[in-house]
Design a protein around this motif. Structure first.
Motif, PDB file in Angstrom:
ATOM      1  N   GLN A   1     -43.192  -0.204 -70.217  1.00 40.63           N
ATOM      2  CA  GLN A   1     -42.090  -1.169 -70.240  1.00 40.63           C
ATOM      3  C   GLN A   1     -40.773  -0.499 -69.843  1.00 40.63           C
ATOM      4  OE1 GLN A   1     -42.212  -3.250 -74.021  1.00 40.63           O
ATOM      5  NE2 GLN A   1     -43.580  -4.765 -73.143  1.00 40.63           N
ATOM      6  N   GLN A   2     -40.610   0.761 -70.223  1.00 40.58           N
ATOM      7  CA  GLN A   2     -39.414   1.509 -69.810  1.00 40.58           C
ATOM      8  C   GLN A   2     -39.395   1.671 -68.282  1.00 40.58           C
ATOM      9  OE1 GLN A   2     -36.694   2.667 -71.470  1.00 40.58           O
ATOM     10  NE2 GLN A   2     -37.491   1.598 -73.267  1.00 40.58           N
ATOM     11  N   ALA A   3     -40.583   1.916 -67.713  1.00 37.81           N
ATOM     12  CA  ALA A   3     -40.684   2.081 -66.257  1.00 37.81           C
ATOM     13  C   ALA A   3     -40.306   0.794 -65.522  1.00 37.81           C
ATOM     14  CB  ALA A   3     -42.108   2.499 -65.878  1.00 37.81           C
ATOM     15  N   PHE A   4     -40.632  -0.367 -66.113  1.00 41.47           N
ATOM     16  CA  PHE A   4     -40.332  -1.653 -65.473  1.00 41.47           C
ATOM     17  C   PHE A   4     -38.873  -2.081 -65.662  1.00 41.47           C
ATOM     18  CE2 PHE A   4     -44.996  -2.627 -66.506  1.00 41.47           C
ATOM     19  CZ  PHE A   4     -45.419  -2.144 -65.270  1.00 41.47           C
ATOM     20  N   LYS A   5     -38.225  -1.552 -66.694  1.00 40.07           N
ATOM     21  CA  LYS A   5     -36.866  -1.999 -67.027  1.00 40.07           C
ATOM     22  C   LYS A   5     -35.899  -1.787 -65.873  1.00 40.07           C
ATOM     23  CE  LYS A   5     -36.278  -2.156 -72.009  1.00 40.07           C
ATOM     24  NZ  LYS A   5     -35.808  -1.455 -73.207  1.00 40.07           N
ATOM     25  N   GLY A   6     -36.020  -0.651 -65.177  1.00 43.88           N
ATOM     26  CA  GLY A   6     -35.124  -0.360 -64.066  1.00 43.88           C
ATOM     27  C   GLY A   6     -35.223  -1.392 -62.965  1.00 43.88           C
TER      28      GLY A   6
END
Length: 476
Positions: A11-16
Motif C-alpha cells: 500500500q505504501q508503494a501504491f500511495k505515490g
C-alpha cells in the motif's frame, strides 16, 4: 494474520501513484522497486519475485495504462491479476474418486501439522458434504501421533483405524483400506510419518504407501512459519512423490507469507487448503483471487459472507433482523449476536475482510480481547430480566447496582450501554437498506475505499432483493 507487513508495504508503494494525475515509466520503475523489496522481505522466492515484477512492469508501462485517467487504479488492477495468477488463478478441489472411497494421503515434515489437518479436513467434509470419513494412523514412529489422531477422532465422531506401533505402516494402510471398503467410508485420510528433514528412508516408506493405496490426492502439509524452507521442502516432496496439492498451516500466525506466494510457482502444484487457527474448524479452501485481494488490503467479502452463512442460524438471523427493524432488539439478543459473531473467529480478522477497512486509521493495531466480550456479558447478566428486555429502564441508580454486581465501574457500564444503543441504531438503518451514517466516509478515497463502498452497496441491494422475494412468497 500473515501478509500484514506485506500488505502495508504494498500500500505504501501504491500511495505515490495516487498523488499523480499521470504516471510515467519512471514512476512505474520506482513502484516496482518498492514491490520487489516488499516481496523479498516477505520471504517470497527470488525467481518468483523476478518473474512477477517483470510481468507487472511489462503490462504497467503499456499505452492504455499510462494514458488512462486513473493509472493508479489500472496498475493496482494489474498487480491484483498477476498476484492471483502467481497464487494459482482459481480454487482447486480435492480429486474425487468415481467410486468410494476417495483416498487422501497426508505427507510432510515432522511438526508441520499433518495429524491435526487430517482431522480438520475430515471435519470440513463431514460438515459440508455429510461425508463419512475414516482416518488411518500410519505414523508408527511417534506414538503420540496415534493418540493425537484418536483424540481428534473422538472429538469429531470420526473413526480412526490403528494397529499400534509394532506393525509396518504399509500393512496398517492395507488393513485400514479394507475396513473403509467394508464400511463404505467415502473418504480415507492416511496420516503418514514425518522426519525433521527429507531423507531416503522416509521417501521409500511413503512411496510404498503410495503404490499400495493409489491415493487420489497426495497433500503436502507445510508450515507457513518456516518461510523459504517450506518451498524447498515442497520441491523435494514433489520431485519424489509427485504431490497433487499443498496445504499451508499456521497462516494465522506472525508469518511473512512468502511460502504461500512461492509454492505454486515453484512446484506447479496448487494450494488447496489453508489452516487459519488452532481449532479443528479453522480451515479454509484456498481461493487465489480472494487471497490476492487480502494481500492488497482489498478485503475478502466473499469469505466473510460464507463464514456468516455457515456459522449463523438463518432462522435466528431473520428474527434479529425483524427485531432491529421494529426497534425491539434488546440485551438478550445482543448477547446472542455476540456469541454468534465470536464463533466466526477473531473479530479483528473479520473486520479486515471488509473491503476498504484497511484505510481506517489504527485498524492495524486493533486487538479485540475476548475478556472484553466476557465483561460485557457479565454486565448484561447482572441486569434483571425486565432490564434486559427494556434498556430504557436503566436509570443511574440501576446502573450503579449493575456495576457493583458485575465487578465493573459505572463508567464501563455506561460505555457498554452507549455501544449497545449505537449498534442498535446502526443495525436498524442497515435492515432498512441504508448505508449507516458516516460509514461511507471511513472507507477512504483510494481504490480500496471504492471497492469497500461498492461491496457494501452490493450487500444492501442484495438484502433488498431478498426481502422483496420473501414478501412475494408470503403474498402467494
Amino acid at each position: 494474520m500473515a501478509f500484514e507487513s506485506l500488505t502495508d508495504r504494498l500500500q505504501q508503494a501504491f500511495k505515490g501513484l495516487k498523488k499523480k494525475g499521470k504516471v510515467t515509466e519512471a514512476d512505474v520503475r520506482e513502484m516496482m522497486r518498492e514491490i520487489r523489496l516488499a516481496l523479498l522481505e516477505a520471504d517470497v522466492n527470488f525467481k518468483v519475485v523476478k518473474d512477477f515484477t517483470k510481468r507487472v512492469s511489462e503490462r504497467a508501462v503499456g499505452e492504455e495504462v499510462l494514458e488512462s485517467l486513473t493509472p493508479d487504479q489500472q496498475i493496482i488492477k494489474i498487480v491484483n491479476e498477476e498476484l492471483t495468477a502467481t497464487l494459482g488463478e482459481e480454487a482447486v478441489p480435492l480429486n474425487k474418486s468415481p467410486k468410494i472411497p476417495t483416498i487422501v494421503m497426508m505427507v510432510g515434515l515432522q511438526g508441520a501439522g499433518k495429524t491435526t489437518f487430517a482431522g480438520k479436513l475430515a471435519n470440513f467434509l463431514k460438515e459440508n458434504e455429510k461425508a463419512r470419513p475414516l482416518m488411518i494412523a500410519g505414523d508408527v514412529y511417534r506414538p503420540a501421533a496415534i493418540e493425537q489422531l484418536k483424540v481428534i477422532g473422538q472429538q469429531l465422531d470420526v473413526p480412526v483405524f490403528d494397529m499400534g506401533t509394532e506393525v509396518s505402516p504399509v500393512e496398517i494402510v492395507r488393513q485400514g483400506l479394507e475396513q473403509a471398503y467394508q464400511n463404505k467410508n467415502d473418504y480415507v485420510f492416511i496420516d503418514t510419518a514425518g522426519r525433521l528433514h527429507v531423507d531416503e528412508v522416509l521417501m521409500d516408506e511413503l512411496s510404498q504407501i503410495k503404490a499400495l493405496a493409489q491415493p487420489n490426492d497426495i497433500l503436502l502439509v507445510v508450515d507457513a512459519m518456516t518461510g523459504q524452507d517450506a518451498v524447498n521442502v515442497a520441491d523435494s516432496f514433489n520431485k519424489q512423490l509427485d504431490i497433487t496439492g499443498v496445504v499451508v498451516t499456521k497462516l494465522d500466525g506472525d508469518t511473512r507469507g512468502g511460502a504461500a506466494l512461492s509454492i505454486r510457482a515453484v512446484t506447479g502444484k496448487p494450494i488447496k487448503f489453508v489452516g487459519t487457527g488452532e481449532k479443528l474448524t479453522d480451515i479454509e479452501v484456498f481461493h487465489p483471487d480472494r487471497m490476492a485481494n487480502r494481500i492488497l488490503g482489498m478485503g475478502d467479502i466473499l469469505t466473510l459472507v460464507e463464514k456468516a452463512q455457515k456459522d449463523y442460524d438463518e432462522k435466528k438471523a431473520e428474527e434479529l433482523a425483524t427485531k432491529m427493524k421494529e426497534n425491539t432488539f434488546d440485551f438478550n439478543d445482543f448477547i446472542e449476536q455476540l456469541d454468534q459473531v465470536m464463533g466466526m473467529g477473531p473479530l479483528e480478522d473479520l473486520i479486515k475482510m471488509i473491503p476498504g477497512m484497511n484505510n481506517v486509521p489504527g485498524l492495524d493495531q486493533l486487538q479485540i480481547d475476548p475478556k472484553d466480550v466476557e465483561r460485557k456479558k457479565a454486565i448484561i447478566y447482572s441486569m434483571t430480566p425486565a432490564e434486559r428486555e427494556n434498556p430504557d429502564l436503566l436509570s443511574p441508580s440501576r446502573r450503579r447496582r449493575i456495576a457493583a454486581g458485575s465487578g465493573n465501574s459505572v463508567v464501563e457500564v455506561n460505555r457498554m450501554i452507549k455501544q449497545f444503543n449505537e449498534s442498535r441504531k446502526m443495525m436498524q438503518q442497515m435492515t432498512k437498506g441504508k448505508m449507516p451514517k458516516g460509514m461511507d466516509q471511513m472507507f477512504g478515497s483510494g481504490i480500496q475505499g471504492k471497492m469497500g463502498k461498492m461491496a457494501m452497496n452490493q450487500m444492501m441491494r442484495k438484502q433488498k432483493k431478498i426481502k422483496k422475494k420473501k414478501m412475494r412468497k408470503k403474498k402467494k
